[in-house]
Scaffold this active site. Structure first.
Site, PDB file in Angstrom:
ATOM      1  N   ILE A   1      73.340 -18.160  34.485  1.00  0.00           N
ATOM      2  CA  ILE A   1      74.661 -17.539  34.439  1.00  0.00           C
ATOM      3  C   ILE A   1      74.619 -16.446  33.388  1.00  0.00           C
ATOM      4  O   ILE A   1      74.336 -16.695  32.206  1.00  0.00           O
ATOM      5  CB  ILE A   1      75.773 -18.544  34.095  1.00  0.00           C
ATOM      6  CG1 ILE A   1      75.707 -19.738  35.050  1.00  0.00           C
ATOM      7  CG2 ILE A   1      77.138 -17.865  34.181  1.00  0.00           C
ATOM      8  CD1 ILE A   1      76.830 -20.729  34.857  1.00  0.00           C
TER       9      ILE A   1
ATOM     10  N   ASP B   1      69.193 -10.638  20.679  1.00  0.00           N
ATOM     11  CA  ASP B   1      70.062 -11.816  20.525  1.00  0.00           C
ATOM     12  C   ASP B   1      69.555 -12.690  19.371  1.00  0.00           C
ATOM     13  O   ASP B   1      68.721 -12.267  18.589  1.00  0.00           O
ATOM     14  CB  ASP B   1      70.094 -12.605  21.847  1.00  0.00           C
ATOM     15  CG  ASP B   1      70.679 -11.771  23.000  1.00  0.00           C
ATOM     16  OD1 ASP B   1      71.556 -10.933  22.732  1.00  0.00           O
ATOM     17  OD2 ASP B   1      70.243 -11.970  24.142  1.00  0.00           O
TER      18      ASP B   1
ATOM     19  N   CYS C   1      40.318  16.153  51.818  1.00  0.00           N
ATOM     20  CA  CYS C   1      41.520  15.787  52.586  1.00  0.00           C
ATOM     21  C   CYS C   1      41.132  15.319  53.991  1.00  0.00           C
ATOM     22  O   CYS C   1      41.707  14.374  54.528  1.00  0.00           O
ATOM     23  CB  CYS C   1      42.465  16.980  52.704  1.00  0.00           C
ATOM     24  SG  CYS C   1      42.926  17.707  51.122  1.00  0.00           S
TER      25      CYS C   1
HETATM   26  N1  LIG Z   1      27.802  18.102  45.857  1.00  0.00           N
HETATM   27  C1  LIG Z   1      28.060  17.351  46.940  1.00  0.00           C
HETATM   28  N2  LIG Z   1      27.033  16.771  47.586  1.00  0.00           N
HETATM   29  C2  LIG Z   1      27.265  16.002  48.665  1.00  0.00           C
HETATM   30  N3  LIG Z   1      28.485  15.749  49.150  1.00  0.00           N
HETATM   31  C3  LIG Z   1      29.548  16.294  48.551  1.00  0.00           C
HETATM   32  C4  LIG Z   1      29.395  17.111  47.402  1.00  0.00           C
HETATM   33  N4  LIG Z   1      30.613  17.511  47.006  1.00  0.00           N
HETATM   34  C5  LIG Z   1      31.490  16.956  47.856  1.00  0.00           C
HETATM   35  N5  LIG Z   1      30.867  16.219  48.793  1.00  0.00           N
HETATM   36  C6  LIG Z   1      31.503  15.491  49.910  1.00  0.00           C
HETATM   37  O1  LIG Z   1      32.563  16.323  50.362  1.00  0.00           O
HETATM   38  C7  LIG Z   1      33.734  15.567  50.622  1.00  0.00           C
HETATM   39  C8  LIG Z   1      34.849  16.041  49.714  1.00  0.00           C
HETATM   40  O2  LIG Z   1      34.591  15.617  48.419  1.00  0.00           O
HETATM   41  P1  LIG Z   1      35.226  16.285  47.129  1.00  0.00           P
HETATM   42  O3  LIG Z   1      34.892  15.379  45.997  1.00  0.00           O
HETATM   43  O4  LIG Z   1      34.831  17.701  47.042  1.00  0.00           O
HETATM   44  O5  LIG Z   1      36.768  16.123  47.495  1.00  0.00           O
HETATM   45  P2  LIG Z   1      38.048  16.943  47.043  1.00  0.00           P
HETATM   46  O6  LIG Z   1      37.810  17.637  45.758  1.00  0.00           O
HETATM   47  O7  LIG Z   1      39.175  16.002  47.063  1.00  0.00           O
HETATM   48  O8  LIG Z   1      38.206  17.965  48.220  1.00  0.00           O
HETATM   49  P3  LIG Z   1      39.514  18.803  48.620  1.00  0.00           P
HETATM   50  O9  LIG Z   1      40.538  18.598  47.568  1.00  0.00           O
HETATM   51  O10 LIG Z   1      39.049  20.215  48.727  1.00  0.00           O
HETATM   52  O11 LIG Z   1      39.961  18.287  49.917  1.00  0.00           O
HETATM   53  C9  LIG Z   1      33.333  14.126  50.428  1.00  0.00           C
HETATM   54  O12 LIG Z   1      33.019  13.562  51.662  1.00  0.00           O
HETATM   55  C10 LIG Z   1      32.094  14.192  49.531  1.00  0.00           C
HETATM   56  O13 LIG Z   1      31.235  13.138  49.817  1.00  0.00           O
HETATM   57  C1  LIG Z   2      43.868  24.187  47.739  1.00  0.00           C
HETATM   58  C2  LIG Z   2      44.898  23.140  47.731  1.00  0.00           C
HETATM   59  N1  LIG Z   2      46.015  23.259  46.986  1.00  0.00           N
HETATM   60  C3  LIG Z   2      46.822  22.228  47.092  1.00  0.00           C
HETATM   61  S1  LIG Z   2      46.235  21.033  48.132  1.00  0.00           S
HETATM   62  C4  LIG Z   2      44.845  21.940  48.465  1.00  0.00           C
HETATM   63  C5  LIG Z   2      43.803  21.472  49.408  1.00  0.00           C
HETATM   64  C6  LIG Z   2      42.638  20.845  48.746  1.00  0.00           C
HETATM   65  O1  LIG Z   2      42.940  19.707  48.073  1.00  0.00           O
HETATM   66 MG   LIG Z   3      41.063  15.852  47.203  1.00  0.00          MG
END
Ligand SMILES: Nc1ncnc2c1ncn2[C@@H]1O[C@H](COP(=O)(O)OP(=O)(O)OP(=O)(O)O)[C@@H](O)[C@H]1O
Ligand SMILES: Cc1ncsc1CCO
Ligand SMILES: [Mg+2]
Length: 540
Positions: free
Chosen positions: A44, A95, A465
């Site tokens: 309560i 309290d 993405c």
């Molecule tokens: N130097 C690298 N060698 C091999 N694979 C890579 C490399 N860099 C990125 N990748 C691959 O590319 C994809 C995207 O990875 P990253 O870490 O660049 O993502 P991110 O920065 O979120 O990309 P974004 O924001 O542009 O979409 C993943 O599948 C990753 O395995």
């Molecule tokens: C370039 C960019 N800016 C916002 S989202 C995006 C896509 C990669 O993450």
């Molecule tokens: Mg990303």
């Protein structure tokens, strides 16, 4: 009635407030409706009631509680509790001091304390088991019940800090209930996410006011709450680690399922990614729908094999995002969350954290900067939305991926030259009080996917993405008995192998973009994971 303290069931703790009673109900009728349908403890709490009225009300409620054999706790008014011989008292930080309350009440009564900080746990631990029996952990979320909230909401991360402190200071006797802003749409997530870092302790219950007190049909409202606590997804079972690891054979099976189920993949994603993501989804035999229309999300979520990709690169209105999370969580359909540029600005940090505490995600995918920041292993803020791949320590990245998987009970993916995938979903089954049965972040299974450096993957926008789109297709396309870890690992392995193949066929970053879609299409339709170039290893 004397309740054995160890037997008190804290799971559904009703706190009263007679200022919010709907027409045609009374304090007693609402409390009785609650008790009939699964309330296990009553407090309560009447801040504006005169003493004489308070005592009268308390006596009436006490009669009902006795009928249902449920303990009655009085908020703040130790005198009233003693006068009516209630079962216990709940007091706040400002309290009467706990040792005085205990002296007045005697040893057998239940004594509860509102706690928001680890230092308060340290204090109660020093007092020992004879003082505080349970704590109200909060305020978890914003609430209208507290008229002058002194503290800002702590969210599940704040509750985890309190649970960690209970473990650190060995207050094993002390029970816990989450309090503040708990409603049917966040209860299950709170139960599953609020677990101490050592995996040993979760909340013993939840405490709430308005969802029962202000309900026009308090019986139905309580039944619904009880159903969420006992629900089929968050069953009362022990946590278990997945014993099986993805193999090329299990990934092949995932792809067959995706091919025949053709999932509908709703994208709420950034403008840069929309066209690319839709084409990747089509290449993987799935149907994309790029929709940010709030009124259609729950219809979309109900389509068989619906899957949601939620990417916060450029952002739809927060209410739309919340509605989508709610809709998919409600029908247990998967959400893949990509917190783009997680900590690049205060705005992004705040938005992503709001969403992370709002819903339950099947997979959280980020580049190494995002995952390190999410795991709080990154001291620096991110510079933009791209990763700082540099020379990363694999042990650190695995650790970060496991922490994210554990904290958010999700499958976490960390991308870069090599990708890590950690499984923290425990079959989606949790038990009040028992945490994750002692399983910690470091125990979580983690796979490493590698194919040597492919720098051109970082030279096109939205490649991360589109890995999100790929994951969303794979987990959406699973049969009901399909394995989520296999699906996520399969998506990452396919994407890396396709990236490698495309890099050998392209002339520059423009044609790489096109070649990547071609390679995804080819490898998906051939479905021979044993011949893909990327390697798959367990991390140990
Ligand atoms: N130097 C690298 N060698 C091999 N694979 C890579 C490399 N860099 C990125 N990748 C691959 O590319 C994809 C995207 O990875 P990253 O870490 O660049 O993502 P991110 O920065 O979120 O990309 P974004 O924001 O542009 O979409 C993943 O599948 C990753 O395995
Ligand atoms: C370039 C960019 N800016 C916002 S989202 C995006 C896509 C990669 O993450
Ligand atoms: Mg990303």
């Amino acid at each position: 009635m004397v309740f054995a303290k160890n037997d008190v069931d804290y799971s559904l703790y009703l706190v009263t407030d007679s200022t919010m009673l709907p027409p045609g109900t009374t304090l007693c009728s609402q409390v009785e409706a609650g008790l009939k349908n699964g309330v296990t403890l009553v407090q309560i709490r009447e801040k504006d009631t005169e003493t004489r009225d308070f005592v009268e009300e308390a006596l009436e409620v006490q009669k009902i509680c006795k009928k249902y054999k449920v303990p009655l706790i009085i908020n703040d008014r130790i005198d009233v509790a003693m006068a009516i011989d209630a079962d216990g008292v709940h007091v706040g930080q400002s309290d009467m001091p706990i040792p005085m309350v205990r002296r007045l009440l005697g040893p057998s009564k239940i004594l509860g304390w509102s706690v928001g900080k680890p230092s308060e746990v340290e204090t109660l631990a020093k007092w020992g088991p004879d003082m505080v029996d349970y704590i109200g952990v909060g305020t978890l979320f914003p609430t209208l019940t507290k008229k002058n909230p002194k503290k800002s909401p702590m969210g599940p991360q704040g509750a985890i800090a309190v649970l960690d402190a209970l473990e650190e200071f060995k207050a094993i006797w002390c029970r816990t209930v989450g309090i503040g802003g708990l409603h049917p749409d966040n209860i299950q997530r709170v139960i599953c996410q609020c677990v101490s870092s050592n995996g040993k302790r979760s909340l013993d219950g939840i405490s709430l006011v308005s969802d029962i007190m202000a309900a026009p049909d308090a019986c139905a409202a309580t039944k619904r709450l009880r159903g969420l606590l006992d629900g089929s997804k968050y069953q009362f079972v022990d946590c278990k680690l997945n014993e099986t690891f993805p193999t090329t054979a299990s990934i092949q099976s995932v792809i067959s399922q995706v091919s025949s189920n053709r999932p509908l993949v709703q994208h709420i994603t950034n403008k840069v990614h929309q066209n690319f993501g839709a084409n990747v989804t089509l290449a993987l035999g799935s149907s994309p729908i790029m929709s940010e229309i709030e009124s259609e999300v729950s219809e979309l979520a109900r389509i068989p094999n619906a899957s949601l990709l939620l990417n916060t690169g450029s952002v739809a209105p927060i209410e739309t995002l919340k509605a989508a999370i709610n809709a998919y969580n409600e029908v247990n359909r998967p959400i893949t969350f990509d917190p783009v540029g997680y900590s690049a600005t205060e705005t992004r940090l705040c938005l992503n954290n709001t969403l992370l505490t709002y819903g339950q995600f099947t997979c959280i995918k980020g580049n190494c900067s995002e995952i390190l920041s999410l795991a709080k292993l990154n001291k620096d803020k991110m510079k933009g939305v791209d990763a700082n791949s540099g020379n990363m320590d694999i042990n650190l990245l695995v650790r970060a991926t496991q922490i994210v998987a554990f904290q958010y009970r999700t499958i976490a993916v960390c991308t870069g030259e090599f990708d890590c995938v950690a499984n923290g979903i425990f079959d989606g089954k949790y038990k009040l009080s028992s945490g994750t049965a002692g399983i910690t972040a470091e125990d979580l299974p983690c796979m490493i996917i590698e194919d040597g450096p492919i720098p051109i993957m970082g030279d096109i926008t939205a490649s991360g993405c589109s890995l999100g789109s790929t994951i969303a297709c794979f987990i959406g396309g699973l049969n009901s008995t399909g394995n989520l870890f296999d699906a996520v690992v399969g998506a990452v392995l396919l994407y890396k192998s396709a990236g490698k193949l495309a890099s050998t066929r392209c002339q520059g970053s423009g044609s790489f973009h096109v070649q990547l879609i071609d390679a995804l299409y080819q490898l998906f339709h051939e479905n021979k994971p044993e011949s893909w170039s990327a390697s798959l290893k367990k991390f140990n």
